[in-house]
Write a protein that holds these residues in place. Structure first.
Motif, PDB file in Angstrom:
ATOM      1  N   THR A  57       9.182   9.407  -1.171  1.00 54.96           N
ATOM      2  CA  THR A  57       8.699  10.345  -0.165  1.00 54.96           C
ATOM      3  C   THR A  57       7.174  10.276  -0.104  1.00 54.96           C
ATOM      4  O   THR A  57       6.518  10.546  -1.106  1.00 54.96           O
ATOM      5  CB  THR A  57       9.112  11.791  -0.513  1.00 54.96           C
ATOM      6  OG1 THR A  57      10.537  11.863  -0.642  1.00 54.96           O
ATOM      7  CG2 THR A  57       8.673  12.748   0.575  1.00 54.96           C
ATOM      8  N   PRO A  58       6.580   9.848   1.026  1.00 52.80           N
ATOM      9  CA  PRO A  58       7.263   9.387   2.240  1.00 52.80           C
ATOM     10  C   PRO A  58       7.792   7.963   2.060  1.00 52.80           C
ATOM     11  O   PRO A  58       7.404   7.250   1.138  1.00 52.80           O
ATOM     12  CB  PRO A  58       6.146   9.427   3.285  1.00 52.80           C
ATOM     13  CG  PRO A  58       4.901   9.168   2.501  1.00 52.80           C
ATOM     14  CD  PRO A  58       5.110   9.845   1.174  1.00 52.80           C
ATOM     15  N   GLY A  59       8.670   7.546   2.941  1.00 52.01           N
ATOM     16  CA  GLY A  59       9.240   6.205   2.888  1.00 52.01           C
ATOM     17  C   GLY A  59      10.712   6.229   3.211  1.00 52.01           C
ATOM     18  O   GLY A  59      11.309   7.298   3.416  1.00 52.01           O
ATOM     19  N   GLU A  60      11.310   5.023   3.281  1.00 47.61           N
ATOM     20  CA  GLU A  60      12.727   4.929   3.582  1.00 47.61           C
ATOM     21  C   GLU A  60      13.564   4.970   2.317  1.00 47.61           C
ATOM     22  O   GLU A  60      13.250   4.302   1.335  1.00 47.61           O
ATOM     23  CB  GLU A  60      13.047   3.624   4.330  1.00 47.61           C
ATOM     24  CG  GLU A  60      12.486   3.554   5.730  1.00 47.61           C
ATOM     25  CD  GLU A  60      11.246   2.678   5.795  1.00 47.61           C
ATOM     26  OE1 GLU A  60      10.883   2.114   4.745  1.00 47.61           O
ATOM     27  OE2 GLU A  60      10.657   2.582   6.876  1.00 47.61           O
ATOM     28  N   ARG A  76       0.800  -1.227   0.000  1.00 45.97           N
ATOM     29  CA  ARG A  76       0.000   0.000   0.000  1.00 45.97           C
ATOM     30  C   ARG A  76       0.834   1.278   0.000  1.00 45.97           C
ATOM     31  O   ARG A  76       0.272   2.379  -0.099  1.00 45.97           O
ATOM     32  CB  ARG A  76      -0.915   0.009   1.239  1.00 45.97           C
ATOM     33  CG  ARG A  76      -2.101  -0.925   1.114  1.00 45.97           C
ATOM     34  CD  ARG A  76      -2.799  -1.102   2.464  1.00 45.97           C
ATOM     35  NE  ARG A  76      -3.124   0.185   3.083  1.00 45.97           N
ATOM     36  CZ  ARG A  76      -4.240   0.880   2.845  1.00 45.97           C
ATOM     37  NH1 ARG A  76      -5.132   0.402   1.987  1.00 45.97           N
ATOM     38  NH2 ARG A  76      -4.475   2.017   3.455  1.00 45.97           N
ATOM     39  N   ARG A  77       2.148   1.152   0.099  1.00 47.72           N
ATOM     40  CA  ARG A  77       2.968   2.366   0.083  1.00 47.72           C
ATOM     41  C   ARG A  77       2.731   3.146  -1.206  1.00 47.72           C
ATOM     42  O   ARG A  77       2.733   2.589  -2.297  1.00 47.72           O
ATOM     43  CB  ARG A  77       4.440   2.012   0.227  1.00 47.72           C
ATOM     44  CG  ARG A  77       4.788   1.550   1.626  1.00 47.72           C
ATOM     45  CD  ARG A  77       6.266   1.339   1.801  1.00 47.72           C
ATOM     46  NE  ARG A  77       6.595   0.926   3.161  1.00 47.72           N
ATOM     47  CZ  ARG A  77       7.812   0.659   3.586  1.00 47.72           C
ATOM     48  NH1 ARG A  77       8.834   0.771   2.745  1.00 47.72           N
ATOM     49  NH2 ARG A  77       8.022   0.288   4.822  1.00 47.72           N
ATOM     50  N   ARG A  78       2.548   4.434  -1.051  1.00 47.28           N
ATOM     51  CA  ARG A  78       2.126   5.281  -2.177  1.00 47.28           C
ATOM     52  C   ARG A  78       2.961   6.557  -2.168  1.00 47.28           C
ATOM     53  O   ARG A  78       2.499   7.631  -1.777  1.00 47.28           O
ATOM     54  CB  ARG A  78       0.637   5.593  -2.002  1.00 47.28           C
ATOM     55  CG  ARG A  78      -0.093   6.087  -3.237  1.00 47.28           C
ATOM     56  CD  ARG A  78      -1.564   6.307  -2.901  1.00 47.28           C
ATOM     57  NE  ARG A  78      -2.304   6.693  -4.079  1.00 47.28           N
ATOM     58  CZ  ARG A  78      -2.887   5.827  -4.904  1.00 47.28           C
ATOM     59  NH1 ARG A  78      -2.806   4.535  -4.657  1.00 47.28           N
ATOM     60  NH2 ARG A  78      -3.550   6.256  -5.959  1.00 47.28           N
ATOM     61  N   PRO A  79       4.220   6.469  -2.615  1.00 47.51           N
ATOM     62  CA  PRO A  79       5.084   7.654  -2.558  1.00 47.51           C
ATOM     63  C   PRO A  79       4.508   8.822  -3.358  1.00 47.51           C
ATOM     64  O   PRO A  79       4.119   8.660  -4.521  1.00 47.51           O
ATOM     65  CB  PRO A  79       6.398   7.159  -3.181  1.00 47.51           C
ATOM     66  CG  PRO A  79       6.348   5.668  -3.069  1.00 47.51           C
ATOM     67  CD  PRO A  79       4.906   5.297  -3.191  1.00 47.51           C
TER      68      PRO A  79
END
Length: 211
Positions: free
Chosen positions: A130-133, A110-113
């Motif tokens: 962004t956001p994220g590592e 589900r990560r949605r940079p």
């Protein structure tokens, strides 16, 4: 195993992440596998130059956020002997572990940079969502292990023909593949999951070059 420590970005598995490059299983790991023709260095350099730069999410042109389906819950009543209690306890603990890994894998999907920066530093790919590592991955397909969160996550870069990919493994059970492709000057990111035979519709995010 040689260690190299980096600082992750905000969100995800939290705070500072220790990144450890693990052994490379051979040059074939750099591709998606399956007997594809190996690209020359000039071809990969040209493709990497197309991907490099800063990208901004086109929310309207992208898939909606995926919904995490609830895990199937079953209840069962039966009479057991006292010598079976340890086995039942281990089964219950394994079930809880798999539920936690499933949740972590789906959260990765589900990560949605909102923005994504890609760059090449020698033989490494810098992947900065962004956001994220932020993470730096060897272009020869070697895995990088992230520790510091509840679950160990290994990540590698790979080629699927002319498409650049990033693969995440949560433990040994969950996998999220992120495949990037340049389509008419735009960057398309397709995110898919594999977990215990479970299927969730792919999420396709579309990015325009910043500026």
């Amino acid at each position: 195993m040689s260690g190299k420590e980096r600082v992750g970005g905000a969100g995800g598995y939290g705070g500072r992440l220790a990144l450890v490059t693990v052994a490379v299983a051979g040059a074939a790991c750099a591709s998606g596998g399956g007997g594809q023709a190996v690209m020359t260095r000039a071809e990969t350099d040209a493709l990497l130059a197309e991907y490099a730069g800063s990208w901004v999410l086109d929310e309207l042109g992208s898939s909606p956020q995926v919904t995490i389906p609830r895990p199937e819950r079953r209840t069962e009543s039966r009479v057991v002997r006292s010598d079976q209690l340890d086995d039942l306890r281990r089964q219950a603990e394994e079930g809880q572990r798999l539920i936690a890994v499933r949740q972590a894998t789906l959260e990765l999907l589900r990560r949605r940079p909102e923005a994504l920066a890609l760059g090449v530093q020698g033989e490494e790919l810098a992947y900065v969502p962004t956001p994220g590592e932020s993470i730096t991955l060897p272009l020869n397909g070697g895995w990088v292990s992230q520790t510091g969160g509840e679950h160990r996550v290994r990540t590698r870069a790979f080629w699927d023909g002319p498409r650049l990919g990033v693969e995440h493994m949560v433990g040994s059970d969950g996998r999220v593949r992120v495949v990037l492709e340049i389509v008419e000057g735009r960057l398309e990111m397709t995110r898919t999951i594999r977990f215990m035979g479970e299927r969730v519709a792919p999420m396709v995010l579309v990015y325009d070059r910043e500026g």
